[in-house]
Design a protein around this motif. Sequence first.
Motif, PDB file in Angstrom:
ATOM      1  N   ASP A   1     -14.616  30.529  16.631  1.00  0.00           N
ATOM      2  CA  ASP A   1     -13.766  32.027  16.330  1.00  0.00           C
ATOM      3  C   ASP A   1     -13.041  32.344  17.661  1.00  0.00           C
ATOM      4  O   ASP A   1     -12.468  33.402  17.346  1.00  0.00           O
ATOM      5  CB  ASP A   1     -14.756  33.066  16.010  1.00  0.00           C
ATOM      6  N   THR A   2     -13.046  31.795  18.627  1.00  0.00           N
ATOM      7  CA  THR A   2     -12.356  32.229  19.580  1.00  0.00           C
ATOM      8  C   THR A   2     -10.797  31.816  19.902  1.00  0.00           C
ATOM      9  O   THR A   2     -10.557  30.855  19.421  1.00  0.00           O
ATOM     10  CB  THR A   2     -12.993  31.616  21.097  1.00  0.00           C
ATOM     11  N   PHE A   3      -9.890  32.550  20.557  1.00  0.00           N
ATOM     12  CA  PHE A   3      -8.632  32.356  20.626  1.00  0.00           C
ATOM     13  C   PHE A   3      -8.340  31.391  21.488  1.00  0.00           C
ATOM     14  O   PHE A   3      -8.716  31.545  22.893  1.00  0.00           O
ATOM     15  CB  PHE A   3      -7.772  33.710  21.106  1.00  0.00           C
ATOM     16  N   LEU A   4      -7.564  30.273  21.261  1.00  0.00           N
ATOM     17  CA  LEU A   4      -7.532  29.058  22.141  1.00  0.00           C
ATOM     18  C   LEU A   4      -6.217  28.817  22.557  1.00  0.00           C
ATOM     19  O   LEU A   4      -5.260  28.454  21.722  1.00  0.00           O
ATOM     20  CB  LEU A   4      -8.105  27.870  21.538  1.00  0.00           C
ATOM     21  N   LEU A   5      -5.930  28.778  23.892  1.00  0.00           N
ATOM     22  CA  LEU A   5      -4.656  28.374  24.355  1.00  0.00           C
ATOM     23  C   LEU A   5      -4.565  26.910  24.751  1.00  0.00           C
ATOM     24  O   LEU A   5      -5.751  26.329  24.924  1.00  0.00           O
ATOM     25  CB  LEU A   5      -4.306  29.264  25.707  1.00  0.00           C
ATOM     26  N   ILE A   6      -3.372  26.142  24.632  1.00  0.00           N
ATOM     27  CA  ILE A   6      -3.314  24.822  25.007  1.00  0.00           C
ATOM     28  C   ILE A   6      -2.136  24.608  25.902  1.00  0.00           C
ATOM     29  O   ILE A   6      -1.025  25.183  25.457  1.00  0.00           O
ATOM     30  CB  ILE A   6      -3.278  23.998  23.350  1.00  0.00           C
ATOM     31  N   SER A   7      -2.231  23.500  26.840  1.00  0.00           N
ATOM     32  CA  SER A   7      -1.323  23.124  27.379  1.00  0.00           C
ATOM     33  C   SER A   7      -1.329  21.445  27.306  1.00  0.00           C
ATOM     34  O   SER A   7      -2.402  20.941  27.318  1.00  0.00           O
ATOM     35  CB  SER A   7      -1.408  23.419  29.036  1.00  0.00           C
ATOM     36  N   LEU A   8      -0.216  20.919  27.122  1.00  0.00           N
ATOM     37  CA  LEU A   8      -0.274  19.461  27.032  1.00  0.00           C
ATOM     38  C   LEU A   8       0.675  18.672  28.014  1.00  0.00           C
ATOM     39  O   LEU A   8       2.154  19.167  27.892  1.00  0.00           O
ATOM     40  CB  LEU A   8      -0.227  19.043  25.520  1.00  0.00           C
ATOM     41  N   GLY A   9       0.347  17.720  28.706  1.00  0.00           N
ATOM     42  CA  GLY A   9       1.425  17.119  29.633  1.00  0.00           C
ATOM     43  C   GLY A   9       0.756  16.798  30.910  1.00  0.00           C
ATOM     44  O   GLY A   9      -0.406  16.945  31.230  1.00  0.00           O
ATOM     45  N   ARG A  10       1.776  16.272  31.485  1.00  0.00           N
ATOM     46  CA  ARG A  10       1.337  15.720  33.160  1.00  0.00           C
ATOM     47  C   ARG A  10       0.866  16.856  34.089  1.00  0.00           C
ATOM     48  O   ARG A  10       1.307  18.132  33.990  1.00  0.00           O
ATOM     49  CB  ARG A  10       2.658  15.044  33.709  1.00  0.00           C
ATOM     50  N   LEU A  11      -0.222  16.403  34.448  1.00  0.00           N
ATOM     51  CA  LEU A  11      -0.879  17.595  35.435  1.00  0.00           C
ATOM     52  C   LEU A  11      -0.349  17.269  36.884  1.00  0.00           C
ATOM     53  O   LEU A  11      -0.875  16.761  37.904  1.00  0.00           O
ATOM     54  CB  LEU A  11      -2.288  17.543  35.604  1.00  0.00           C
ATOM     55  N   GLY A  12       1.013  17.735  37.125  1.00  0.00           N
ATOM     56  CA  GLY A  12       1.597  17.552  38.317  1.00  0.00           C
ATOM     57  C   GLY A  12       1.768  19.021  38.999  1.00  0.00           C
ATOM     58  O   GLY A  12       1.815  19.799  38.312  1.00  0.00           O
ATOM     59  N   LYS A  13       1.941  19.007  40.382  1.00  0.00           N
ATOM     60  CA  LYS A  13       2.289  20.313  41.052  1.00  0.00           C
ATOM     61  C   LYS A  13       3.399  21.291  40.398  1.00  0.00           C
ATOM     62  O   LYS A  13       3.383  22.402  40.111  1.00  0.00           O
ATOM     63  CB  LYS A  13       2.411  20.117  42.304  1.00  0.00           C
ATOM     64  N   GLU A  14       4.448  20.249  40.110  1.00  0.00           N
ATOM     65  CA  GLU A  14       5.661  20.846  39.582  1.00  0.00           C
ATOM     66  C   GLU A  14       5.409  21.770  38.137  1.00  0.00           C
ATOM     67  O   GLU A  14       6.187  22.330  37.534  1.00  0.00           O
ATOM     68  CB  GLU A  14       6.563  19.835  39.247  1.00  0.00           C
ATOM     69  N   LYS A  15       4.221  21.133  37.578  1.00  0.00           N
ATOM     70  CA  LYS A  15       4.038  21.926  36.155  1.00  0.00           C
ATOM     71  C   LYS A  15       3.352  23.430  36.454  1.00  0.00           C
ATOM     72  O   LYS A  15       3.319  24.115  35.210  1.00  0.00           O
ATOM     73  CB  LYS A  15       3.079  21.185  35.231  1.00  0.00           C
ATOM     74  N   ASN A  16       2.996  23.829  37.469  1.00  0.00           N
ATOM     75  CA  ASN A  16       2.569  25.098  37.787  1.00  0.00           C
ATOM     76  C   ASN A  16       1.430  25.809  37.028  1.00  0.00           C
ATOM     77  O   ASN A  16       1.499  26.762  36.724  1.00  0.00           O
ATOM     78  CB  ASN A  16       3.952  25.842  37.529  1.00  0.00           C
ATOM     79  N   ILE A  17       0.598  24.857  36.436  1.00  0.00           N
ATOM     80  CA  ILE A  17      -0.562  25.301  35.659  1.00  0.00           C
ATOM     81  C   ILE A  17      -1.522  26.336  36.209  1.00  0.00           C
ATOM     82  O   ILE A  17      -2.078  27.197  35.565  1.00  0.00           O
ATOM     83  CB  ILE A  17      -1.246  24.064  34.891  1.00  0.00           C
ATOM     84  N   GLU A  18      -1.382  26.271  37.778  1.00  0.00           N
ATOM     85  CA  GLU A  18      -2.032  27.375  38.573  1.00  0.00           C
ATOM     86  C   GLU A  18      -1.818  28.743  38.205  1.00  0.00           C
ATOM     87  O   GLU A  18      -2.532  29.590  38.120  1.00  0.00           O
ATOM     88  CB  GLU A  18      -1.763  27.123  39.934  1.00  0.00           C
ATOM     89  N   GLU A  19      -0.496  29.036  37.969  1.00  0.00           N
ATOM     90  CA  GLU A  19       0.004  30.301  37.470  1.00  0.00           C
ATOM     91  C   GLU A  19      -0.464  30.614  36.167  1.00  0.00           C
ATOM     92  O   GLU A  19      -1.088  31.950  36.171  1.00  0.00           O
ATOM     93  CB  GLU A  19       1.407  30.352  37.024  1.00  0.00           C
ATOM     94  N   ILE A  20      -0.871  29.957  35.219  1.00  0.00           N
ATOM     95  CA  ILE A  20      -1.698  30.271  34.074  1.00  0.00           C
ATOM     96  C   ILE A  20      -3.130  30.804  34.306  1.00  0.00           C
ATOM     97  O   ILE A  20      -3.497  31.557  33.982  1.00  0.00           O
ATOM     98  CB  ILE A  20      -1.351  29.126  32.940  1.00  0.00           C
TER      99      ILE A  20
END
Length: 392
Positions: free
Chosen positions: A205-224
């Motif tokens: 029942d939890t709200f789920l976010l998803i990110s899909l793709g290459r885990l590179g520095k330029e993808k800036n996932i750190e921000e999220i």
Amino acid sequence: MRILLTTDLYKPAINGAVTSTVSLKKSLEDLGHEVRVLTLADNGYINKTEHIYAVSSVNANKIYPGARVTLFSDRAIMHNIMDWRPNLIHTQSEFSTFRMAKKIAHYLDIPIVHTYHTIYEDYTHYFSPSKITGRKIVSLLTKRVLSDVEAVIAPTQKVDNILENYGVTQPISVIPTGIQLERFQNPISSEERQAIRAEYGIPEDTFLLISLGRLGKEKNIEEILSFLSFIKQKVHFLIVGDGPNRENLINKVDKLGLNDYVHFAGMVSPLEVAKYYQVSDLFVCSSTSETQGLTYIEALASGIPALCRADESIENVIINGQNGYQYHHFKDFEAGLYALMLNKDLYTKMANESTKFVAQFYSSQAFGRQVEMVYEQAMESYHNQQLLEMQK
């Protein structure tokens, strides 16, 4: 028409270029063309059923999981392709298979069309400490590579603008990649949804976010990840993919105390990707290095809205208040997230609009027809040049 697609990466690897190439192959075949693929693999082979030629190569996993490179061609494969005599070559990569494509095109006297999938200036930190120097290198190399092709396809206006700033003189057509909509609109069962969530310890029942793709520095996932640490009402975040920045992201999650909420799925089979979108509630992306943002399109096709950092590449893809939100800073992100989490009517409306939007603008049929027109123009231009040279 006999069309040879060349790409350094192909199935089972997952990235935008691979997805685009797979979609293009099927779209062109549906239009009645004969299509074959030249790619790289551990060991060379010819798959006559799927019409794939794979040249033996070595891995370059430090650049991308599954990435490959070779300095050599496979004589048997090259001869097989020459005997088949394609009418045109459509290159998807600028390196190993592009070099092979040039040899084939020269031997058969046929044109090359190229799709520019990657904004390399966003990746210069891998080979140059200076961003300015790196951009100059990318600009010069891009102009040199594209001087050998008859026409260029840019997935978005953003890529077109970049290539024009580099001084590329070849004709450029902006054609968004279409996707096989049925792959993402075939709903999974509630049992499958529960099973995938349970595999990663994500409550049903939890709200789920998803990110899909290459885990590179330029993808800036750190921000999220940083944004999620500030959000008072906790949500879960499923990160699908792999890459050189994975360990840094794991450490960041630990440092922010998000271990119970962030889940790393690693690489998943292309056949399973659609299921991962459908078990999620919201697609998120903080990258500004995208050329076409295929994952945005896939998410919308799956019926989930998107919350993404504002960028030129998605200005006509993520429409604020219609199929998601573009954000510029944390307050935008927080407002968009809460709006979709807490207002079920708004969420349902945006989810429905998401699938309608993709069906209207990003079908594989429209993609194939637009690319086919570029081929026809490229062949006409190429043969006209030949006639002019003969008359000199």
